[in-house]
Motif scaffolding. Sequence first.
Motif, mmCIF file in Angstrom:
data_model
loop_
_atom_site.group_PDB
_atom_site.id
_atom_site.type_symbol
_atom_site.label_atom_id
_atom_site.label_comp_id
_atom_site.label_asym_id
_atom_site.label_seq_id
_atom_site.Cartn_x
_atom_site.Cartn_y
_atom_site.Cartn_z
ATOM 1 N N ASN A 6 -14.497 13.943 -4.446
ATOM 2 C CA ASN A 6 -14.450 15.237 -5.145
ATOM 3 C C ASN A 6 -13.229 16.055 -4.768
ATOM 4 N N ILE A 7 -12.104 15.393 -4.574
ATOM 5 C CA ILE A 7 -10.859 16.077 -4.216
ATOM 6 C C ILE A 7 -9.874 15.864 -5.355
ATOM 7 N N GLY A 8 -9.302 16.938 -5.828
ATOM 8 C CA GLY A 8 -8.320 16.834 -6.903
ATOM 9 C C GLY A 8 -8.732 17.656 -8.102
ATOM 10 N N LYS A 9 -7.873 17.637 -9.092
ATOM 11 C CA LYS A 9 -8.084 18.450 -10.287
ATOM 12 C C LYS A 9 -9.311 17.974 -11.057
ATOM 13 N N GLN A 10 -10.053 18.937 -11.576
ATOM 14 C CA GLN A 10 -11.198 18.630 -12.414
ATOM 15 C C GLN A 10 -10.967 19.250 -13.781
ATOM 16 N N ILE A 56 0.855 -1.187 0.000
ATOM 17 C CA ILE A 56 0.000 0.000 0.000
ATOM 18 C C ILE A 56 0.891 1.236 0.000
ATOM 19 N N PHE A 57 0.725 2.028 -1.045
ATOM 20 C CA PHE A 57 1.518 3.233 -1.261
ATOM 21 C C PHE A 57 0.919 4.429 -0.523
ATOM 22 N N LYS A 58 -0.420 4.493 -0.523
ATOM 23 C CA LYS A 58 -1.119 5.656 0.039
ATOM 24 C C LYS A 58 -2.467 5.192 0.563
ATOM 25 N N THR A 59 -2.916 5.786 1.676
ATOM 26 C CA THR A 59 -4.213 5.461 2.264
ATOM 27 C C THR A 59 -5.108 6.696 2.217
ATOM 28 N N CYS A 60 -6.359 6.482 1.872
ATOM 29 C CA CYS A 60 -7.342 7.564 1.818
ATOM 30 C C CYS A 60 -7.731 7.937 3.247
ATOM 31 N N GLU A 61 -7.520 9.185 3.609
ATOM 32 C CA GLU A 61 -7.865 9.627 4.968
ATOM 33 C C GLU A 61 -9.366 9.583 5.245
ATOM 34 N N GLY A 79 -6.820 1.584 1.043
ATOM 35 C CA GLY A 79 -5.414 1.635 0.671
ATOM 36 C C GLY A 79 -5.219 1.502 -0.824
ATOM 37 N N PHE A 80 -4.145 2.119 -1.350
ATOM 38 C CA PHE A 80 -3.873 2.105 -2.786
ATOM 39 C C PHE A 80 -2.424 1.755 -3.038
ATOM 40 N N LYS A 90 -5.296 8.966 -6.662
ATOM 41 C CA LYS A 90 -5.831 10.230 -7.196
ATOM 42 C C LYS A 90 -7.194 10.015 -7.851
ATOM 43 N N THR A 91 -7.335 8.931 -8.605
ATOM 44 C CA THR A 91 -8.621 8.629 -9.241
ATOM 45 C C THR A 91 -9.699 8.414 -8.183
ATOM 46 N N HIS A 92 -9.380 7.675 -7.137
ATOM 47 C CA HIS A 92 -10.323 7.446 -6.040
ATOM 48 C C HIS A 92 -10.739 8.771 -5.393
ATOM 49 N N MET A 93 -9.775 9.624 -5.109
ATOM 50 C CA MET A 93 -10.078 10.900 -4.447
ATOM 51 C C MET A 93 -10.983 11.773 -5.314
ATOM 52 N N ARG A 94 -10.733 11.792 -6.631
ATOM 53 C CA ARG A 94 -11.579 12.582 -7.537
ATOM 54 C C ARG A 94 -12.975 11.981 -7.617
#
Length: 158
Positions: A45-49, A19-24, A29-30, A37-41
């Motif tokens: 709704n977090i990240g570039k649109q 696991i490289f990064k975990t969603c707070e 885990g990712f 980033k895809t999960h967060m978007r």
Amino acid sequence: MANATNLRAHVRALHEKTIFKTCEPCGKGFITLDSYKTHMRTYHNIGKQYQCEVCLKIFKHPANRREHIRRIHIGELKYECQICQKKFKDPDVLKRHGRVHSTNAPYACSHCPKRFKSPYAKKTHEIKHSGIQFACTLCSKVYQYKSQLNIHYRKCHC
């Protein structure tokens, strides 16, 4: 692999599933930054649109915006519905449109008795049961459906 760093990253992500990064917000885990980033978007709704310059529709991935522009804004309307005479630029879109004229709703919600004509409509509806909400990143508004948030962005923040 071209170098040892790429090889290590490949082994960690694909073979060891490190696991490289975990969603707070949700704790998922990712194994790659792109999947995080895809999960967060998509889910938070977090990240570039990415916004269509023609109709101002908002997308969470640049490839989705490019495909939208190609399908909706480029080309001529050469595929016509034989029932309502509505015209489309893409034969697949015409085929999907055909569902609006059908009474067949084979896709059942797994949480309630509602049925849907497309798997997309079913999935969109089921998000309502999950408790996931779509928050505006520019104000305090929150919506049950992503489409409602997109309408809000176009009406209030463009």
